[in-house]
Design a protein around this motif. Structure first.
Motif, mmCIF file in Angstrom:
data_model
loop_
_atom_site.group_PDB
_atom_site.id
_atom_site.type_symbol
_atom_site.label_atom_id
_atom_site.label_comp_id
_atom_site.label_asym_id
_atom_site.label_seq_id
_atom_site.Cartn_x
_atom_site.Cartn_y
_atom_site.Cartn_z
ATOM 1 N N CYS A 67 30.419 30.974 77.516
ATOM 2 C CA CYS A 67 30.723 29.563 77.726
ATOM 3 C C CYS A 67 31.694 29.464 78.895
ATOM 4 O O CYS A 67 32.337 30.442 79.257
ATOM 5 N N ALA A 80 30.234 32.333 71.879
ATOM 6 C CA ALA A 80 30.754 31.716 73.085
ATOM 7 C C ALA A 80 31.995 32.427 73.616
ATOM 8 O O ALA A 80 32.226 32.449 74.824
ATOM 9 N N ASN A 114 24.484 27.850 73.032
ATOM 10 C CA ASN A 114 25.721 27.938 73.815
ATOM 11 C C ASN A 114 25.581 27.023 75.036
ATOM 12 O O ASN A 114 24.584 26.300 75.183
#
Lengths: 320, 386
Positions: A67, A80, A114
């Protein structure tokens, strides 16, 4: 060489950027692992969540890892945020992902596990191939894309769900690890102009106390017919010990918001009775939904006729 | 009427068990017990260490309010923690001690003859079968050593002949013939190819949103059971008749399942119990609970099937949306419509109340560690004359 997919605009000369998913190759920014996915599995489109998109149809949910943000309450922190060398992505070309979609009789693909900004080129290629087969594609995003990426997504996604977590730069810096909310607000307007947009806001205590109605007013200013998901937060990651929001607190926000934003929903828990769609003009119950567990759910009945209220004929915004 | 009650963040909703349709609470006295007890015990979350005390306190509260002759308790969170967390040996032992101390706290504070059963050893995942070359859709069954390929291609039938870590495989027809499957529901959920892994290899799933498993059940034919009652059986399929005979003699029985407690940590005096039948290991999930409590094998009509076929899409709002139940014929669950009071409390979400169907079956409502509070199955038909 800078990566211009998100507002971090990372320099990739000596690394892979904040998300770690891009590299510089022959003077181009390319994905480190294109078309490598963490998972692909059929879910109802309501489970993503998209409530004004193809009711009760199944889509393949997919995504990768990492992320560009670092949310203190992230529910997907295992993917993430956390490093895990045991985790292995599976390669599936755009062509075979589309074939799987058709084989499973799914209506499309949603990039939902994600942040899509971590795999933009793969996502866009899949989107193009899906469209060529008459299938749909959507994504979830935190909205921190650059303006050019926002246009790219808006032009290629049939539906987008942006997580608008706050209006405060301070909150974005402190709790999400992002430099500012301003790009998100800008991109919401771009998405609203070009594609079907839904917004989700996790009900975090300080957001509820300080600015939840400001967020409502912002959405109203963009488009009063935007779908707004108020998400019961299940605090995770660094905030796992935080107390739950009471139901009364959540319901008060829902009731107030519906006065301005008729397509407001309160969900992310089993049994929620605040997930149905009523006609904003005549009050007719048009779509009845069921939440069977946390984010999981679907549509019990859908009375829309050509995307319109069966009683008064009002056009309901969405991809129907 | 059979009902499901949910308690989430202080909100309580009532639903029809079969249809999932919301119901008014009306003034049904038997629901007051469920409402009050659930309200007193908000679920702390699957990985929260206080979840073990939560289970005991909840169970003691149910005994105080309802006083059933048969009490069923499932402590699943040691297993859940071991599956989802990297633990040291010391941390694992602490976890096992905590579970057992809570199980014995219940036994000491409530007046029951306890039967404490584990589900067998767990082990760290070491070698994982590489399924990258499979073109169809690979899915693991409830048994982590049995997997299947849905939508298998011609090449898949060749690939499985030489896969590292795979001990044997069967085609769908061979599997159906071997296990005498004739239930339409099971037939359509049986993969095209069924793979059996070597004992030291693990199979991992597509469709788990990227979660990685740290531990799985060890492939071992036995688990441990402990009780001061004489004649404890040594086969999982004989427990149901043993429990029934104890209940018939008037005893108050508490069956306490402690998942994630290895054999060597079980109390002294525990016995070995066989859990293997026809090559299938009844180690966890629906396999374990239906075998232990209801003496049901996986190929029985009405069992929740061990394979999940992603190509079959159950529409939300279809029957039993909150439960692992597939038919209106409830397959004689241990707590259902007995001539004595029954209740359960547990953290094996979805599976436990489906396998027990007690007068009151309380459990957490969780899917993939995401929780939605407390779910209660209430057999309202038992209370209709009250």
């Amino acid at each position: 060489m800078k990566c211009n997919y998100c507002e971090w605009r990372c320099d990739l000369t000596n690394g892979n950027g904040i998300c770690g998913r891009y590299k510089c190759e022959n003077d181009k920014v390319v994905e480190c692992e294109p078309f490598n996915w963490i998972d692909f599995y059929p879910y109802t489109v309501e489970s993503m969540p998209f409530y004004h998109v193809m009711p009760n149809e199944y889509v393949i949910q997919t995504g990768t890892v990492s992320c560009n943000a670092h949310c203190s309450y992230c529910i997907n922190s295992h993917l993430a945020i956390e490093e895990n060398s045991a985790r292995k992505l599976k390669h599936k070309s755009a062509e075979s992902l589309v074939a799987l979609c058709k084989q499973m009789d799914c209506k499309g693909v949603v990039f939902a596990i994600n942040e899509i900004t971590c795999f933009i080129p793969s996502a866009i290629e899949v989107a193009k191939r899906l469209h060529a087969e008459g299938l749909k594609v959507g994504c979830l995003t935190n909205g921190f894309e650059t303006e050019e990426t926002a246009h790219l997504l808006a032009d290629n996604m049939d539906f987008i769900n942006v997580s608008l977590k706050s209006l405060s730069d301070e909150f974005y810096k402190k709790d999400l690890g992002l430099s500012s909310v301003q790009p998100v607000l800008r991109n919401i307007k771009i998405f609203n102009d070009k594609t079907h947009l839904e917004i989700v806001t996790p009900l975090v205590h300080e957001v509820v106390e300080n600015e939840i109605y400001d967020i409502m007013d912002f959405i109203y200013g963009v488009n009063p017919e935007i779908v707004w998901h108020l998400f019961r937060l299940m605090p995770n990651n660094e905030r796992a010990d935080e107390r739950d929001m009471t139901h009364e607190e959540m319901l008060k926000i829902y009731e107030t918001a519906r006065q301005k934003l008729p397509y407001t929903y309160l969900g992310n828990f089993a049994g929620s009775q605040w997930v149905d769609t009523y006609c904003p003009d005549c009050g007719e119950l048009i779509i009845k939904r069921i939440c069977t567990g946390a984010w999981l759910g679907g549509t019990v009945f859908n009375n829309l006729v050509d995307g319109q209220c069966p009683k008064c004929g009002k056009k309901i915004s969405g991809v129907f | 009427m059979y009902e499901i009650m949910l308690d989430v963040n202080g909100w309580q909703g009532l639903f029809d068990f079969q249809t999932g349709e919301a119901l008014p609470f009306e003034n049904k006295p038997y629901l007051e017990l469920a409402k009050e007890v659930s309200k007193r015990h908000p679920y702390p979350g699957d990985l929260n260490p206080s979840v073990f005390a939560w289970t005991t306190d909840f169970a003691l509260d149910v005994v105080k309010e309802y006083n059933p002759q048969l009490m069923l308790i499932s402590y699943a969170n040691a297993m859940i923690t071991r599956v989802n967390s990297k633990l040291t040996t010391v941390e694992t032992k602490d976890l096992e001690r905590l579970v057992l101390s809570e199980a014995f706290r219940f036994a000491e504070e409530a007046d029951y003859e306890p039967i404490i059963v584990s589900t067998g050893n767990m082990k760290k995942i070491d070698l994982v079968v590489n399924t990258d070359d499979i073109e169809g859709y690979f899915n693991v069954s409830t048994d982590p050593y049995v997997g299947g390929i849905f939508g298998a291609t011609a090449k898949d039938y060749e690939t499985v002949q030489n896969m590292n870590g795979i001990k044997s495989y069967m085609t769908k027809n061979e599997f159906i013939k071997t296990y005498h499957l004739y239930d339409e529901y099971a037939l359509e959920r049986t993969p095209d190819i069924i793979l059996f892994a070597d004992d030291n290899f693990a199979l991992t799933n597509t469709g788990n949103r990227g979660t990685t498993l740290e531990e799985i059940s060890e492939k071992k034919k036995t688990f441990k059971a402990f009780s001061k009652l004489s004649g404890l059986p040594n086969d999982i399929f004989e427990f149901r008749s043993f429990i029934d005979s104890q209940l018939k003699s008037g005893k108050r029985i508490a069956v306490i399942v402690v998942e994630g407690v290895d054999d060597e940590s079980m109390p002294d005096g525990s016995i070995d119990v066989n859990k293997e039948s026809d090559g299938i290991y009844y180690s966890e999930g629906v396999l374990f609970y239906y075998a232990l409590l209801n003496a049901k094998k996986f190929n029985v009509v009405g069992m929740p099937y061990i394979f999940h076929n992603p190509f079959i899409k159950k529409k939300p709002g279809a029957r039993y949306s909150f439960s692992y139940i597939k038919t209106d014929e409830f397959q004689d669950p241990i707590g259902f419509n007995r001539d004595f009071k029954t209740a359960s409390v547990g953290t094996r979400s979805g599976i436990f109340h489906s396998a027990c169907m007690c007068d009151y079956s309380f459990e957490c409502h969780c899917r993939g560690l995401a929780e939605s509070g407390v779910l209660t199955f209430v057999n309202g038909k038992n209370f209709e004359n009250e």
